[in-house]
Write a protein that holds these residues in place. Structure first.
Motif, PDB file in Angstrom:
ATOM      1  N   ASP A 195       8.117 -14.534   7.414  1.00 61.24           N
ATOM      2  CA  ASP A 195       7.590 -15.353   6.731  1.00 61.24           C
ATOM      3  C   ASP A 195       6.389 -15.569   7.376  1.00 61.24           C
ATOM      4  O   ASP A 195       6.501 -16.395   8.285  1.00 61.24           O
ATOM      5  CB  ASP A 195       8.370 -16.413   6.328  1.00 61.24           C
ATOM      6  CG  ASP A 195       7.985 -17.505   5.391  1.00 61.24           C
ATOM      7  OD1 ASP A 195       6.788 -17.538   5.015  1.00 61.24           O
ATOM      8  OD2 ASP A 195       8.825 -18.129   4.787  1.00 61.24           O
ATOM      9  N   LYS A 196       5.103 -15.506   6.547  1.00 64.43           N
ATOM     10  CA  LYS A 196       3.680 -16.136   7.161  1.00 64.43           C
ATOM     11  C   LYS A 196       3.329 -17.456   6.837  1.00 64.43           C
ATOM     12  O   LYS A 196       2.369 -17.959   7.115  1.00 64.43           O
ATOM     13  CB  LYS A 196       2.717 -15.023   6.864  1.00 64.43           C
ATOM     14  CG  LYS A 196       3.076 -13.526   7.366  1.00 64.43           C
ATOM     15  CD  LYS A 196       1.826 -12.670   7.289  1.00 64.43           C
ATOM     16  CE  LYS A 196       2.121 -11.272   7.763  1.00 64.43           C
ATOM     17  NZ  LYS A 196       3.377 -10.595   6.983  1.00 64.43           N
ATOM     18  N   VAL A 197       4.218 -17.994   5.806  1.00 66.31           N
ATOM     19  CA  VAL A 197       3.763 -19.011   5.205  1.00 66.31           C
ATOM     20  C   VAL A 197       4.391 -20.256   5.741  1.00 66.31           C
ATOM     21  O   VAL A 197       3.871 -21.178   6.031  1.00 66.31           O
ATOM     22  CB  VAL A 197       4.196 -18.840   3.460  1.00 66.31           C
ATOM     23  CG1 VAL A 197       3.653 -20.406   3.023  1.00 66.31           C
ATOM     24  CG2 VAL A 197       3.460 -17.858   2.785  1.00 66.31           C
ATOM     25  N   PRO A 240       0.771 -11.534  -3.056  1.00 62.99           N
ATOM     26  CA  PRO A 240       1.257 -10.877  -2.155  1.00 62.99           C
ATOM     27  C   PRO A 240       1.201 -11.147  -0.829  1.00 62.99           C
ATOM     28  O   PRO A 240       2.060 -10.821  -0.163  1.00 62.99           O
ATOM     29  CB  PRO A 240      -0.176 -10.045  -2.355  1.00 62.99           C
ATOM     30  CG  PRO A 240      -0.648 -10.017  -3.661  1.00 62.99           C
ATOM     31  CD  PRO A 240      -0.424 -11.829  -4.007  1.00 62.99           C
ATOM     32  N   LYS A 241       0.873 -12.508  -0.588  1.00 65.60           N
ATOM     33  CA  LYS A 241       0.887 -13.003   0.738  1.00 65.60           C
ATOM     34  C   LYS A 241       2.174 -13.534   1.074  1.00 65.60           C
ATOM     35  O   LYS A 241       2.771 -13.869   2.164  1.00 65.60           O
ATOM     36  CB  LYS A 241       0.100 -14.223   0.870  1.00 65.60           C
ATOM     37  CG  LYS A 241      -1.696 -13.958   0.747  1.00 65.60           C
ATOM     38  CD  LYS A 241      -2.416 -14.960   0.873  1.00 65.60           C
ATOM     39  CE  LYS A 241      -3.965 -14.760   0.478  1.00 65.60           C
ATOM     40  NZ  LYS A 241      -4.722 -15.834   0.490  1.00 65.60           N
ATOM     41  N   LEU A 242       3.039 -13.785   0.062  1.00 68.75           N
ATOM     42  CA  LEU A 242       4.369 -14.440  -0.004  1.00 68.75           C
ATOM     43  C   LEU A 242       5.453 -13.258   0.620  1.00 68.75           C
ATOM     44  O   LEU A 242       6.386 -13.601   0.941  1.00 68.75           O
ATOM     45  CB  LEU A 242       4.815 -15.078  -1.310  1.00 68.75           C
ATOM     46  CG  LEU A 242       3.834 -15.974  -1.874  1.00 68.75           C
ATOM     47  CD1 LEU A 242       4.323 -16.388  -3.251  1.00 68.75           C
ATOM     48  CD2 LEU A 242       3.742 -16.926  -1.026  1.00 68.75           C
ATOM     49  N   SER A 300       3.244  -5.241   1.670  1.00 70.35           N
ATOM     50  CA  SER A 300       2.361  -5.441   0.586  1.00 70.35           C
ATOM     51  C   SER A 300       2.705  -4.341  -0.774  1.00 70.35           C
ATOM     52  O   SER A 300       2.074  -4.809  -1.595  1.00 70.35           O
ATOM     53  CB  SER A 300       1.127  -4.903   1.263  1.00 70.35           C
ATOM     54  OG  SER A 300       1.105  -3.324   1.623  1.00 70.35           O
ATOM     55  N   LEU A 358      -2.479 -15.077  -4.272  1.00 74.52           N
ATOM     56  CA  LEU A 358      -1.445 -15.765  -3.753  1.00 74.52           C
ATOM     57  C   LEU A 358      -0.291 -14.943  -3.527  1.00 74.52           C
ATOM     58  O   LEU A 358       0.289 -14.790  -2.122  1.00 74.52           O
ATOM     59  CB  LEU A 358      -1.009 -17.007  -4.483  1.00 74.52           C
ATOM     60  CG  LEU A 358       0.245 -17.751  -3.863  1.00 74.52           C
ATOM     61  CD1 LEU A 358       0.072 -18.680  -2.635  1.00 74.52           C
ATOM     62  CD2 LEU A 358       0.781 -18.857  -4.954  1.00 74.52           C
ATOM     63  N   GLY A 399      10.112 -11.850   4.268  1.00 70.28           N
ATOM     64  CA  GLY A 399       8.837 -12.902   4.003  1.00 70.28           C
ATOM     65  C   GLY A 399       9.319 -14.202   3.506  1.00 70.28           C
ATOM     66  O   GLY A 399      10.454 -14.773   3.989  1.00 70.28           O
ATOM     67  N   HIS A 400       8.526 -14.599   2.560  1.00 67.93           N
ATOM     68  CA  HIS A 400       8.715 -16.029   2.167  1.00 67.93           C
ATOM     69  C   HIS A 400       9.611 -15.944   0.684  1.00 67.93           C
ATOM     70  O   HIS A 400       9.888 -17.048   0.214  1.00 67.93           O
ATOM     71  CB  HIS A 400       7.225 -16.697   1.955  1.00 67.93           C
ATOM     72  CG  HIS A 400       7.387 -18.048   1.461  1.00 67.93           C
ATOM     73  ND1 HIS A 400       7.722 -19.168   2.273  1.00 67.93           N
ATOM     74  CD2 HIS A 400       6.976 -18.747   0.329  1.00 67.93           C
ATOM     75  CE1 HIS A 400       7.817 -20.233   1.667  1.00 67.93           C
ATOM     76  NE2 HIS A 400       7.129 -19.863   0.605  1.00 67.93           N
TER      77      HIS A 400
END
Length: 254
Positions: A207-209, A149-151, A155, A147, A232-233
């Motif tokens: 932010d991809k979330v 790293p996607k936030l 990277s 979970l 990002g998030h």
């Protein structure tokens, strides 16, 4: 760390205005450490651990976003705090909206940080169930490793490992219960539209979330929109200085 009404929390600084920070899913008060350092000289700053997260006890097998808002209201009553500015990240934003709906009199203003008033769509609901299954089969550490790293926008962000360490402390019941609560949450755009309180909406440019269009769903003279460039998030970790500046500006505006 302190504990009150089953919630663990930190309480820093002094000031006439109190700021309350609510972290996101599989987070803790630790998400806000960099923000707090820039605010505690001006305000009383409180950051809680949500039920089943950090050092807080779980609420039980089944609970709702509304239950978590009630839990925070009871915490404030126990601390004899009459009014706060509330800042909610992601899941914390969903709780903040429910709190504003139920306990507006306890707020001086509120903010959604990388959050949304929209409910889960069907794909989102299915994703919650897949996350529950992942936790039940593989456990919290493996789930967090997938979970976190996607936030982040980058990277190789050095904060990723810290966020993982925070996430590992989440109980399985706290994570699973929160997933079901988020899955069942209602549309609360009416809260943003109808509130008489000042509102700060913060989105991450990358932010991809929860992309900005899902954060900025309601316009109004009482609503301020901020985009964190390159974030990002996790703006509280990716751009803490800028976010702290925007929080001060929001709290000080008349």
């Amino acid at each position: 760390m302190n504990k009150s009404n089953k919630l663990s929390y930190i309480d820093s600084g002094e000031g006439k205005k109190t700021l309350l920070f609510i972290h996101g899913f599989c987070g803790s008060h630790g998400y806000w450490q960099d923000i707090i350092s820039g605010l505690k000289d001006k305000y009383r700053v409180i950051a809680i651990d949500l039920p089943g997260h950090g050092a807080s006890e779980p609420l039980g097998a089944s609970f709702t976003i509304e239950d978590m808002a009630v839990n925070i209201a009871a915490f404030l009553d126990e601390q004899q705090i009459n009014q706060v500015y509330m800042f909610g990240h992601s899941l914390g934003g969903y709780i903040t909206l429910s709190f504003a709906e139920q306990f507006a009199e306890k707020l001086s203003g509120f903010s959604l940080i990388h959050s949304t008033a929209l409910p889960d769509d069907e794909a989102g609901k299915e994703g919650r169930l897949k996350s529950v299954e992942k936790i039940e089969i593989d456990g919290i550490p493996a789930f967090i490793d997938g979970l976190v790293p996607k936030l982040f926008a980058k990277s190789d962000d050095p904060n990723i490992e810290n966020a993982k360490e925070i996430g590992y402390k989440t109980s399985e019941s706290g994570a699973i219960g929160s997933l079901y609560a988020m899955r069942k949450r209602r549309d609360r755009n009416h809260v943003l539209k109808d509130t008489k309180l000042p509102v700060l909406l913060v989105a991450g440019e990358q932010d991809k979330v929860i992309p900005a269009k899902k954060t900025f769903t309601v316009k109004g003279d009482h609503i301020k929109e901020v985009i964190l460039k390159g974030s990002g998030h996790m703006g509280m970790l990716e751009a803490p200085g800028k976010l702290a500046e925007e929080i001060i500006r929001f709290v000080e505006e008349k």
